[in-house]
Enzyme design. Structure first.
Site, PDB file in Angstrom:
ATOM      1  N   HIS A 248       0.852  -1.181   0.000  1.00  0.00           N
ATOM      2  CA  HIS A 248       0.000   0.000   0.000  1.00  0.00           C
ATOM      3  C   HIS A 248       0.892   1.237   0.000  1.00  0.00           C
ATOM      4  O   HIS A 248       1.651   1.472   0.942  1.00  0.00           O
ATOM      5  CB  HIS A 248      -0.901  -0.011   1.232  1.00  0.00           C
ATOM      6  CG  HIS A 248      -1.805   1.176   1.320  1.00  0.00           C
ATOM      7  ND1 HIS A 248      -2.821   1.396   0.426  1.00  0.00           N
ATOM      8  CD2 HIS A 248      -1.829   2.228   2.180  1.00  0.00           C
ATOM      9  CE1 HIS A 248      -3.450   2.514   0.736  1.00  0.00           C
ATOM     10  NE2 HIS A 248      -2.860   3.042   1.805  1.00  0.00           N
TER      11      HIS A 248
ATOM     12  N   ASP B 257      -7.713   1.123   2.907  1.00  0.00           N
ATOM     13  CA  ASP B 257      -7.324   2.118   3.909  1.00  0.00           C
ATOM     14  C   ASP B 257      -8.184   3.376   3.889  1.00  0.00           C
ATOM     15  O   ASP B 257      -7.794   4.408   4.418  1.00  0.00           O
ATOM     16  CB  ASP B 257      -5.851   2.501   3.694  1.00  0.00           C
ATOM     17  CG  ASP B 257      -5.272   3.278   4.866  1.00  0.00           C
ATOM     18  OD1 ASP B 257      -5.695   3.029   6.008  1.00  0.00           O
ATOM     19  OD2 ASP B 257      -4.406   4.137   4.638  1.00  0.00           O
TER      20      ASP B 257
ATOM     21  N   HIS C  37      -7.267   9.221  -0.545  1.00  0.00           N
ATOM     22  CA  HIS C  37      -7.891   9.161   0.780  1.00  0.00           C
ATOM     23  C   HIS C  37      -7.074   9.783   1.909  1.00  0.00           C
ATOM     24  O   HIS C  37      -7.519   9.738   3.064  1.00  0.00           O
ATOM     25  CB  HIS C  37      -8.240   7.698   1.126  1.00  0.00           C
ATOM     26  CG  HIS C  37      -7.046   6.798   1.306  1.00  0.00           C
ATOM     27  ND1 HIS C  37      -6.703   5.850   0.380  1.00  0.00           N
ATOM     28  CD2 HIS C  37      -6.147   6.698   2.297  1.00  0.00           C
ATOM     29  CE1 HIS C  37      -5.636   5.197   0.797  1.00  0.00           C
ATOM     30  NE2 HIS C  37      -5.273   5.695   1.973  1.00  0.00           N
TER      31      HIS C  37
END
Length: 1381
Positions: free
Chosen positions: A287, A399, A609
């Site tokens: 990620h 996430d 995000h």
């Protein structure tokens, strides 16, 4: 570190060595009891770096090490200058350096030229490795511009060769970044240290001891089993005993003891027993936050470091599978490192590197609009299909801070079947009850098979702890026997490491840990999960995240810019589609598709995000604060060019004797939308008639008969008719009209003040403000059709109202409530001038009829202002009223009363004023920018307490609009607020235009409105619909939603009446009991110390309404509040054009109504630069009709609508038709061009020099050629030939209702066919197919049959065409129209 076992080709990993024979105990040998914790401590010490590393196993892991074999040179690149690429960097001036030197400051780049000479006595030993430790991120280049591997604190060695060659000389480069994996913060999430330096601690050649390294991994795996399995578990006890025995057996430098130890380990690790555990599947994952504690620019390199490392890992472990999401990161890689991108494409073909997710970035899903979420998939899926051969089928968002209830429908419409996240495991109040389940959307029909990895992390270390958590943590073991583990270092990148792969090779499927084990790509895992699962439960609607609620508000200006760009993009695409369709072939207009797509990509990028939620460092917002204004300027130019081309064509003289038409060039048209502002919405009764203004000619006053030439054009981007007030600065009027005004020869009905001076303090000082000379503005009510251009003439401005004539088809037009409710044309337009019914009066409470606690509240405000006690009856109040509502404010700007006389409804409770600003202590538990915690509501106080009293003054009082000004200090720290409260004649909506100067520390600002309403739930707009959430705290699930996300409105309604709170840029809402709250600002200090500091402009509004929010059309009102009518000033006419227009007006006056309509304004579909060609076109097409004042698209009901039985404001009025749209037309856009599959690099994004849109003679030549080359869409309802332009319409049902709607278009729009399409603009999706096919979903009726088309239903020549389609609650539908070019 090297693996010791031959890598296996299966997913279970490499084979383990056979067990060693038992060692006989020596006579008299002491065999003690083993204390579990002491023994585990011994094992840890034997493996750990640090205090005992010189005598434990780590001391023997390297056979050879030589720092003397390395010489270094360095080039240090300046800070805040774009990073040089490899080809440039290697040519820069280098200087000698050595281990021990520090490099910085933060965010700088340092290129090292490394020269290595293999020592003579290393011949044949291997593998030969390079070790580097700078304490920062770095990347190694071996033989050219393609990076070979990232080097970080998690991975600090690189294999140069399988064996050393004595005396060999190597030259390679290391690009060092002066930042760590998590940027330059040195304490959690605090702002970064901008002067951080990194000391180079190691640069050496080395050769590992392969067998000792293997022993290290064996012992590490056994220690994990012993620690993580429960005390008393057989496998755990055996592992503990064996590991302890291995330490006793090991002798440093003794190869036989190492072999014996490894044989002992194999006796445990080689046992494969499925037992009763879940089937565990794993995938390597990395990620990478696209920006967070580091800027966007660093993510370019993080991606290259992390992903190149995974290619090297797959070379060592052929069973390794790695997955990565975010098309944006792939595109950066394609642009910056094309060689590495090609390697990844090849790895994807082998199945070892798997693209996943289907979106442009891993976006926030709370704040972005519905169309933005669609574009995430549209751009992402098209990228993956183009460069990797197929779109993704797994939506990957591990996430993000909560998940919109419309995501299942949006994702399914983009070809997605499965969804993975784990973020709800972070909930800090309630535990989410499922691991594997069906997630159903708001529509109830769309669903995704969803899996939350039971280890509750996307950064699993692939050790015994994570494997056991995966095998045992599922909440749905009885229904789904599979579980997924995502292993690899993430957030800052890195991904899986050698240690993780070695751990999986030993523990995957080991007895006591997991059942069957495999390393599996995401799509393969979900297909296996789907096949093996049974009777899965369903969760419907939003996946609300019980944490990070502050992200609805943090970095408010960034959110404001985002919404502005979203709305501008919508207008750009609608105007551009209309101009392209009507002018692309003959009018010289070119839609700048590439420029618009580039802007879309940056808007989507900034919706990542950690960016849009406001949780990144300041450097990230330095980028967005620069780029957003550029994009807004570009979008204004592109939109205005499209509208300008249409206006120029509509304004072109159409004399039969010939003459030149107007050209549309740069600067020919002036956009006035900045001063127009957003205006109230009124939707017209279906089919209602409207009379023309005095002096009009039946064409709405746009073409003569006293109407004169248009002074300004009004663009309505919504597919609903509107009656609104517009404001036109006097300074923008044509020179002759200004002269007539100055001479008294012409006067508008209503003169007010420009809105640009509204916040300058007072009516008196506004006129004296710099640049405010001539601050007057003409106010006029306009009735405009859906999605249309409407001209305003001097006659319209003199009348004060532009009534709609020339209404055709079933779009309907009518007079909005408040502008002569139910009255005929001209009511209120007497000799004294136009009277819209607005009044603003300062009076006493006694004169206003206010008593009791209302009067007492007013007296409190007046007493504070005057500094002396004032009796309640003498308190000052301000009455703002129109024909629909009366609002009373006190001397502090608080709302004392909001009253609807028609319904006799008071909305403000006695003694509880509204528009009250309160401050709250906003100190969360840890996540500063992320969290606003539940206890913040326990500690709040009135803004301005103990400071100078607020100042209230009258700004404007006209029959069309009244405005009241408020100025106040909020805090002693320097925060202040200015506000203009506005009410106009067209709507019952109160508007609050607010400017806040904010300088606080961990304090939140809210505005609150107590109401007289009582309902157990409140409604909130979300993407493509609305959700209802509790206003009470019955359960922990209820009170956990103390702060929620909503878009353009929130509504509290009882049966029969309600109140909507509208906004133009806010997202944090709450309705507790009868109190409505809107969170305006926060002031966290980490990770950006300057979050929200500065000046903010925002708007909110109160809309009282009869009926429910559905019946009142609140969704449409929210759109109108955010998508204002746009004013475009027409270019001046040249002398010969004025003569032609004069001749044109004479012709119009002498003709019949039908002929006048044809001459009045030529259809833009037939317009040409030459007047003779236009005249010939007009003569040859009797169905010709004006494009302006004609809706491009209108959405109406095809059946009776039970949601709207009464008028929303007048209880005695009847509804002869439906004024509320059954569907919202959200998007009108040109269809995407066919994919060009291939590895060609994409253009760079984020240009800092915006380019103006072009108007080219080629028109749609290239686009038409591309459209002709594209295979025809499947299952068309009508025959479609070549040379067509494709336009996509996207509509959604906003109320949770069912019915049948009709999307209508006028005769002049050359539609030849239509089909349903999915969100990727392909043919009918699976859900549509299940319903029996497209023929049962939609009905297409054309104005007349097209050449070569199948004979089908058609409308009369005067009625245009339509698509009729059934709709379901909150359903999103995309339709592709085919238009003749």
């Amino acid at each position: 570190m090297m693996a010791t076992h031959a890598a296996g080709s299966g997913s279970g990993g490499p084979a383990v060595a056979a067990a060693a024979p038992a060692v006989a105990d020596a006579p008299g040998r002491w065999v003690p009891q083993h204390h579990r914790d002491i023994t585990l401590g011994r094992l840890d010490g034997f493996l750990a770096a640090g205090q005992f590393a010189d005598v434990n196993l780590r001391a023997a892991m390297w056979r050879r090490r030589s720092a003397e074999a390395i010489s270094l040179e360095v080039y240090s690149h300046p800070k805040d200058v774009p990073y040089p690429p490899y080809d440039v960097a290697i040519k820069m001036p280098y200087r000698p350096t050595a281990v021990g030197e520090a490099f910085g400051p933060s965010w700088t780049t340092h290129w090292f030229r490394v020269r290595a000479r293999v020592p003579a006595d290393w011949e044949g030993e291997g593998p030969l490795m390079f070790r580097w430790d700078s304490g920062s991120e770095a990347m190694l280049y071996l033989d050219g511009p393609t990076p070979r591997q990232g080097i970080t604190d998690q991975r600090n060695e690189y294999i140069l060769a399988p064996a050393a060659v004595a005396g060999q000389e190597l030259v390679f480069y290391v690009e060092m970044a002066a930042n760590g994996m998590f940027g330059n913060t040195t304490d959690g999430i605090l702002p970064p240290n901008e002067d951080r330096y990194f000391t180079l601690k190691a640069a050496e050649l080395a050769v590992p001891d392969v067998e000792v390294t293997g022993l290290y991994h064996d012992l590490r795996a056994l220690t994990g089993l012993a620690r993580e399995l429960p005390a008393g578990h057989a496998t755990g006890e055996v592992a503990l005993y064996t590991a302890n025995k291995m330490i006793n057996t090991y002798r440093r430098g003794d190869a036989q003891s190492v072999a014996a130890c490894r044989a002992l380990a194999a006796s445990v690790l080689a046992v494969r027993d499925p037992g009763d555990r879940m089937q565990v599947h794993a995938v390597g994952h990395c990620h990478i936050d696209t920006a967070w504690l580091w800027p966007f620019s660093e993510t370019h390199r993080k991606t290259a470091r992390s992903w190149s490392s995974q290619l090297r890992l797959a070379e060592r472990y052929p069973w390794h599978v790695f997955t990565a999401s975010s098309a944006q990161q792939y595109e950066w890689l394609l642009q910056d490192y094309p060689g590495l991108f090609s390697e990844i494409q090849a790895a994807a073909g082998r199945g070892s590197f798997v693209p996943v997710g289907g979106t442009w970035v891993e976006m926030d899903t709370n704040v972005p609009s519905g169309e933005s979420l669609v574009r995430q998939f549209l751009l992402g899926q098209r990228f993956f299909a183009r460069h990797f051969g197929a779109p993704c089928d797994v939506f990957w968002l591990p996430d993000t801070f909560g998940y919109s209830g419309q995501l299942p429908q949006i994702a399914a419409g983009a070809g997605i079947r499965y969804f993975l996240t784990q973020k709800l495991s972070w909930n800090n109040i309630n535990t989410f009850p499922h691991t594997t389940f069906w997630w159903a959307g708001l529509d109830g029909a769309s669903r995704l098979l969803t899996h939350f990895p039971p280890a509750n992390t996307y950064n699993a270390q692939a050790d015994a702890k994570d494997l056991l958590a995966t095998a045992t943590g599922s909440k749905d073991k009885d229904r789904a026997p599979l579980a997924y583990m995502l292993f690899g270092n993430g957030d800052g990148g890195g991904g899986p490491t050698v240690d993780m792969c070695e751990s999986l090779a030993r523990l995957g499927g080991c007895r006591g840990v997991a059942g069957n084990f495999g390393v599996t790509a995401p799509g393969d895992f979900f297909r296996r999960l789907e096949a093996a699962s049974q009777d899965l439960l369903t969760w419907r609607g939003e996946l609300y995240f019980e944490l990070h609620r502050g992200t609805y508000t943090s970095h408010a200006a960034n959110k404001n810019d985002n919404r502005t760009c979203e709305l501008l993009l919508r207008e750009v695409e609608a105007a551009g589609a209309l101009a392209e369709v009507m002018l692309g072939g003959v009018g010289g207009y070119c839609y700048p598709r590439a420029e618009v797509e580039s802007i879309w990509k940056d808007v989507l990028l900034y919706q990542f995000h950690d960016v849009l939620p406001g949780s990144s460092i300041g450097r990230v917002y330095d980028v967005t604060k620069t780029r957003y204004p550029q994009m807004k300027m570009q979008l204004h130019k592109i939109r205005d060019a499209a509208l300008g081309a249409l206006i120029a064509a509509a304004s072109a003289p159409q004399s039969l004797s010939g003459g030149g038409g107007r050209s549309c060039g740069s600067g020919a048209l002036v956009s006035l939308e900045q001063v127009a502002g957003a205006r109230p919405l009124h939707l017209h009764p279906h089919g209602a008639a409207a009379a023309s203004v005095a002096g009009g000619n039946g064409c709405g006053g746009g073409g003569g008969g006293g109407g004169g030439d248009p002074v300004v054009w009004v663009f309505n981007s919504l597919a609903i008719p509107r009656t609104e007030l517009v404001s036109l600065p006097v300074a923008s009027l044509p020179a002759d009209l200004r002269q007539a005004l100055a001479a008294g020869a012409w006067r508008p009905a209503v003169l007010g003040q420009q809105e640009v001076v509204a916040l300058l303090g007072s009516a008196a000082s506004a006129a004296e403000a710099p640049g405010a000379g001539g601050a007057e503005a003409v106010l006029a009510v306009v009735e405009v059709p859906p999605l249309s251009l409407t001209p305003l003439t001097a006659a319209d401005l003199a009348a004060g109202i532009k009534r709609r004539a020339c209404s055709g088809g079933s779009a309907g037009s009518g007079v909005g409530q408040g502008v002569g409710q139910g009255a005929g044309a001209g009511e209120g337009e007497g000799e004294g001038g136009y009277d819209g019914g607005c009044r603003l009066v300062r009076m006493t409470a006694a004169q206003a009829g206010l008593r009791g606690r209302r009067a007492a509240a007013a007296a409190q405000a007046t007493s504070r202002r005057l500094g002396v006690a004032v009796a309640a009856q003498d308190a000052a109040v301000y009455l703002l009223m129109n024909k629909m509502v009366r609002a009373y404010f006190d001397d502090a700007g608080r709302l004392l009363s909001l009253y609807n006389p028609a319904w006799r409804r008071e909305l403000v409770p006695e003694g509880q004023p509204g528009n009250v600003f309160r401050l709250y202590e906003d100190i969360p538990l840890f996540w500063d920018a992320w969290d606003i915690e539940v206890y913040h509501l326990e500690k709040g106080w009135l803004a301005g307490e103990g400071l100078a009293p607020p100042s209230v003054h009258i700004i404007e009082s006209t029959p069309s609009r009244v405005r009241l000004g408020l100025s106040m200090q909020l805090t002693a720290a320097g925060s202040s607020l200015k506000q203009v409260v506005s009410l106009n004649c067209c709507s019952p909506r109160l508007e609050f235009h607010t400017e806040v100067v904010w300088a606080e520390n961990r304090t939140a600002l809210k505005v609150e409105f107590p109401t007289t309403l009582d309902a157990p739930t409140a409604a909130y707009e979300v993407q493509f619909g609305a959700v209802e959430r509790p206003t009470h705290t019955n359960t922990s699930w209820d009170w956990a939603r103390f702060e929620v996300c909503a878009h353009k409105w929130a509504d509290l309604s009882e049966p029969g009446y309600g109140l909507a709170l509208l906004n133009d840029c806010k997202y944090g809402h709450a309705v507790h009991g009868h109190v409505m709250r809107l969170t305006l600002l926060r002031s966290p200090k980490a990770p950006d110390a300057n979050t929200d500091m500065g000046t903010h402009a925002l708007r909110y509004g109160l809309l009282p309404h009869a009926g429910s929010w559905q019946q009142a059309g609140v969704a449409a009102h929210g759109w109108a509040f955010n998508a204002p009518l746009r004013l475009m000033q027409a270019p001046p006419l040249h002398h010969h054009q004025q003569q032609q227009h004069h001749h044109h007006h004479q012709l119009a006056a002498a003709s019949s109504a039908a002929a006048a309509a044809a001459v009045c304004a030529l259809s833009l579909g037939e317009a040409a630069p030459g007047a003779q060609a236009a005249a010939a076109a007009a003569a040859g097409k009797p169905r010709l009709r004006s494009i302006y004042e004609q809706p491009m698209f209108t959405v109406v009901n095809a059946q009776l609508n039970p949601l709207q039985p009464i008028s929303p404001h007048d209880p005695d009025a009847t509804a002869s038709g439906v004024w509320q749209p059954p569907l919202i037309l959200d998007t009108v856009k040109l269809a995407e061009p066919p994919l060009q599959v291939g590895p060609a690099p994409a253009p760079r994004l984020g240009s800092t020099s915006p380019t103006a849109p072009t108007l080219c003679a080629a028109g749609l030549a290239a686009a038409a050629a591309a459209a002709a080359a594209q295979p025809p869409p499947p299952r068309l309802l009508h025959g479609v030939g070549e040379g067509l332009t494709e336009v996509v319409l996207r509509v959604y049902e906003p109320h949770g209702a069912r019915g049948v709607a009709r999307i209508e278009w006028p005769l002049w729009l050359p539609v030849t066919g239509a089909t349903l399409c999915d969100l990727l603009e392909r043919g009918p999706g699976p859900e549509q197919g299940q319903e029996g096919g497209e023929q049962e979903r939609i009905k297409v009726v054309l104005a007349r049959p097209q050449a070569g088309a199948a004979q089908g239903a058609r409308r009369g020549d005067d009625e245009g065409g339509y698509v009729e389609l059934p709709y379901k609650p909150f359903e999103l539908t995309s339709i592709k129209l085919f238009l003749q070019a």
